[in-house]
Design a protein around this motif. Structure first.
Motif, PDB file in Angstrom:
ATOM      1  N   THR A 181      37.644  83.559  59.840  1.00  0.00           N
ATOM      2  CA  THR A 181      36.945  83.355  58.560  1.00  0.00           C
ATOM      3  C   THR A 181      37.278  84.557  57.667  1.00  0.00           C
ATOM      4  N   ALA A 182      38.436  84.448  57.017  1.00  0.00           N
ATOM      5  CA  ALA A 182      39.018  85.603  56.328  1.00  0.00           C
ATOM      6  C   ALA A 182      38.120  86.181  55.222  1.00  0.00           C
ATOM      7  N   PRO A 183      37.470  85.363  54.385  1.00  0.00           N
ATOM      8  CA  PRO A 183      36.629  85.965  53.329  1.00  0.00           C
ATOM      9  C   PRO A 183      35.463  86.756  53.931  1.00  0.00           C
ATOM     10  N   TRP A 184      34.872  86.223  55.000  1.00  0.00           N
ATOM     11  CA  TRP A 184      33.762  86.938  55.653  1.00  0.00           C
ATOM     12  C   TRP A 184      34.270  88.259  56.225  1.00  0.00           C
ATOM     13  N   LEU A 185      35.432  88.207  56.864  1.00  0.00           N
ATOM     14  CA  LEU A 185      35.986  89.419  57.473  1.00  0.00           C
ATOM     15  C   LEU A 185      36.342  90.454  56.398  1.00  0.00           C
ATOM     16  N   ALA A 186      36.861  89.972  55.274  1.00  0.00           N
ATOM     17  CA  ALA A 186      37.203  90.891  54.181  1.00  0.00           C
ATOM     18  C   ALA A 186      35.940  91.586  53.667  1.00  0.00           C
ATOM     19  N   ALA A 187      34.832  90.834  53.560  1.00  0.00           N
ATOM     20  CA  ALA A 187      33.580  91.428  53.071  1.00  0.00           C
ATOM     21  C   ALA A 187      33.051  92.455  54.076  1.00  0.00           C
ATOM     22  N   LEU A 188      33.151  92.124  55.353  1.00  0.00           N
ATOM     23  CA  LEU A 188      32.693  93.067  56.387  1.00  0.00           C
ATOM     24  C   LEU A 188      33.547  94.339  56.354  1.00  0.00           C
ATOM     25  N   ALA A 189      34.860  94.164  56.220  1.00  0.00           N
ATOM     26  CA  ALA A 189      35.755  95.331  56.191  1.00  0.00           C
ATOM     27  C   ALA A 189      35.418  96.222  54.988  1.00  0.00           C
ATOM     28  N   THR A 190      35.024  95.609  53.878  1.00  0.00           N
ATOM     29  CA  THR A 190      34.633  96.398  52.701  1.00  0.00           C
ATOM     30  C   THR A 190      33.388  97.230  53.031  1.00  0.00           C
ATOM     31  N   ASP A 191      32.414  96.614  53.703  1.00  0.00           N
ATOM     32  CA  ASP A 191      31.203  97.359  54.098  1.00  0.00           C
ATOM     33  C   ASP A 191      31.547  98.498  55.057  1.00  0.00           C
ATOM     34  N   LEU A 192      32.423  98.205  56.019  1.00  0.00           N
ATOM     35  CA  LEU A 192      32.763  99.237  57.008  1.00  0.00           C
ATOM     36  C   LEU A 192      33.579 100.364  56.357  1.00  0.00           C
ATOM     37  N   ALA A 193      34.436  99.976  55.409  1.00  0.00           N
ATOM     38  CA  ALA A 193      35.213 101.006  54.689  1.00  0.00           C
ATOM     39  C   ALA A 193      34.256 101.897  53.885  1.00  0.00           C
ATOM     40  N   ARG A 194      33.175 101.305  53.372  1.00  0.00           N
ATOM     41  CA  ARG A 194      32.180 102.099  52.641  1.00  0.00           C
ATOM     42  C   ARG A 194      31.535 103.120  53.594  1.00  0.00           C
ATOM     43  N   LEU A 195      31.224 102.681  54.816  1.00  0.00           N
ATOM     44  CA  LEU A 195      30.660 103.630  55.796  1.00  0.00           C
ATOM     45  C   LEU A 195      31.627 104.780  56.027  1.00  0.00           C
ATOM     46  N   ARG A 196      32.903 104.439  56.122  1.00  0.00           N
ATOM     47  CA  ARG A 196      33.923 105.486  56.299  1.00  0.00           C
ATOM     48  C   ARG A 196      33.920 106.434  55.102  1.00  0.00           C
ATOM     49  N   GLY A 197      33.812 105.838  53.919  1.00  0.00           N
ATOM     50  CA  GLY A 197      33.801 106.645  52.693  1.00  0.00           C
ATOM     51  C   GLY A 197      32.620 107.610  52.652  1.00  0.00           C
ATOM     52  N   GLU A 198      31.549 107.258  53.354  1.00  0.00           N
ATOM     53  CA  GLU A 198      30.361 108.124  53.407  1.00  0.00           C
ATOM     54  C   GLU A 198      30.503 109.207  54.471  1.00  0.00           C
ATOM     55  N   GLY A 199      31.668 109.259  55.112  1.00  0.00           N
ATOM     56  CA  GLY A 199      31.921 110.309  56.100  1.00  0.00           C
ATOM     57  C   GLY A 199      31.583 109.903  57.524  1.00  0.00           C
ATOM     58  N   ARG A 200      31.313 108.628  57.748  1.00  0.00           N
ATOM     59  CA  ARG A 200      31.012 108.198  59.120  1.00  0.00           C
ATOM     60  C   ARG A 200      32.282 107.708  59.805  1.00  0.00           C
ATOM     61  N   GLU A 201      32.270 107.762  61.141  1.00  0.00           N
ATOM     62  CA  GLU A 201      33.367 107.175  61.916  1.00  0.00           C
ATOM     63  C   GLU A 201      32.919 105.797  62.379  1.00  0.00           C
ATOM     64  N   VAL A 202      33.859 104.864  62.374  1.00  0.00           N
ATOM     65  CA  VAL A 202      33.513 103.481  62.702  1.00  0.00           C
ATOM     66  C   VAL A 202      34.393 102.998  63.851  1.00  0.00           C
ATOM     67  N   ILE A 203      33.750 102.364  64.830  1.00  0.00           N
ATOM     68  CA  ILE A 203      34.456 101.704  65.926  1.00  0.00           C
ATOM     69  C   ILE A 203      34.010 100.253  65.923  1.00  0.00           C
ATOM     70  N   VAL A 204      34.972  99.341  65.978  1.00  0.00           N
ATOM     71  CA  VAL A 204      34.644  97.911  65.981  1.00  0.00           C
ATOM     72  C   VAL A 204      34.804  97.390  67.409  1.00  0.00           C
ATOM     73  N   VAL A 205      33.862  96.574  67.862  1.00  0.00           N
ATOM     74  CA  VAL A 205      34.051  95.796  69.091  1.00  0.00           C
ATOM     75  C   VAL A 205      34.126  94.343  68.656  1.00  0.00           C
ATOM     76  N   SER A 206      35.275  93.741  68.837  1.00  0.00           N
ATOM     77  CA  SER A 206      35.486  92.398  68.273  1.00  0.00           C
ATOM     78  C   SER A 206      35.809  91.366  69.343  1.00  0.00           C
ATOM     79  N   SER A 207      35.019  90.299  69.354  1.00  0.00           N
ATOM     80  CA  SER A 207      35.346  89.114  70.145  1.00  0.00           C
ATOM     81  C   SER A 207      36.266  88.238  69.303  1.00  0.00           C
ATOM     82  N   GLY A 208      36.701  87.141  69.890  1.00  0.00           N
ATOM     83  CA  GLY A 208      37.460  86.162  69.105  1.00  0.00           C
ATOM     84  C   GLY A 208      38.801  85.793  69.677  1.00  0.00           C
ATOM     85  N   SER A 209      39.289  86.576  70.670  1.00  0.00           N
ATOM     86  CA  SER A 209      40.653  86.300  71.127  1.00  0.00           C
ATOM     87  C   SER A 209      40.764  84.915  71.770  1.00  0.00           C
ATOM     88  N   ILE A 210      39.763  84.563  72.571  1.00  0.00           N
ATOM     89  CA  ILE A 210      39.870  83.280  73.282  1.00  0.00           C
ATOM     90  C   ILE A 210      39.751  82.120  72.298  1.00  0.00           C
TER      91      ILE A 210
END
Ligand code: GLU
Length: 210
Positions: free
Chosen positions: A42-71
């Motif tokens: 769901t590319a638009p949803w993922l793009a919106a999430l990545a924008t939020d996570l990039a904002r966290l990075r911009g605030e000086g935080r480190e981000v680690i993603v745990v992602s399901s979906g391969s199967i």
């Protein structure tokens, strides 16, 4: 017994928890990331999430993603011919994992961020040498500004050495990375006393005291 209004007023909110967190692990479930009908990201949803996570990075935080979906993604690509045996699931994961990583990289690309794939089995977090090795790799990725994207190494993980679900894997990844905060993004809106999709008496638990 449900918590009193006074207790709830003192309950730390998600914003409070985030405010003090320097290193954050975010776990995303397959049902959010993969469209059930098309079995594609769901590319638009993922793009919106990545924008939020990039904002966290911009605030000086480190981000680690745990992602399901391969199967789910691999099944989408390989189609109905694929069976339900363990090795079929593993074949699906093999195909889907590269699709998953491509989707994450595409989502973070507009923010100038690089992702790194980290595949773990339960063994990797239970044997000390492997634990230390995995920890060092994650530290190095973070030190280089990379966003680690963690999943279970489904292609080799048999029943005996599997976490089985990514909530547990996410908890271990948070320990491994010495994270300050773990955020689970599932397809239900919180923790319930039973599965709210099947049990109308399921009660929402807004806070669990440590
Ligand atoms: N590792 C599995 C996958 O990527 C998902 C397991 C889970 O979501 O709990 O498909």
């Amino acid at each position: 017994m449900p918590p009193s209004a006074a207790a709830l007023a003192q309950t730390p909110t998600a914003a409070d928890a985030l405010a003090g967190a320097r290193r954050v692990v975010v776990k995303i479930g397959s049902s959010l990331l993969v469209d059930a009908a098309t079995r594609r990201v769901t590319a638009p949803w993922l793009a919106a999430l990545a924008t939020d996570l990039a904002r966290l990075r911009g605030e000086g935080r480190e981000v680690i993603v745990v992602s399901s979906g391969s199967i789910a993604l691999g099944r989408g690509r390989l189609g109905a011919a694929l069976g339900a045996r363990l090795e079929d699931k593993q074949a699906a994961a093999s195909v889907g994992q590269s699709l998953l990583m491509a989707a994450w990289q595409a989502a973070f690309e507009p923010h100038g961020l690089i992702v790194g794939q980290v595949l773990l089995t339960r063994d990797d977090t239970e044997r000390r040498r492997r634990w230390l090795n995995a920890r060092a790799t994650v530290q190095s990725l973070l030190a280089h500004g990379v966003i680690p994207v963690v999943n279970e190494n489904d292609t080799v993980a048999t029943e005996e050495i599997r976490y089985g679900d990514n909530d547990r894997l996410a908890a271990r990844a948070a320990q491994l990375a010495r994270a300050d905060l773990l955020i689970l993004l599932p397809d239900v809106d919180g923790l319930y006393t039973a599965d709210p999709r099947g049990d109308p008496s399921a009660a929402h638990l807004p806070h669990i005291a440590a």
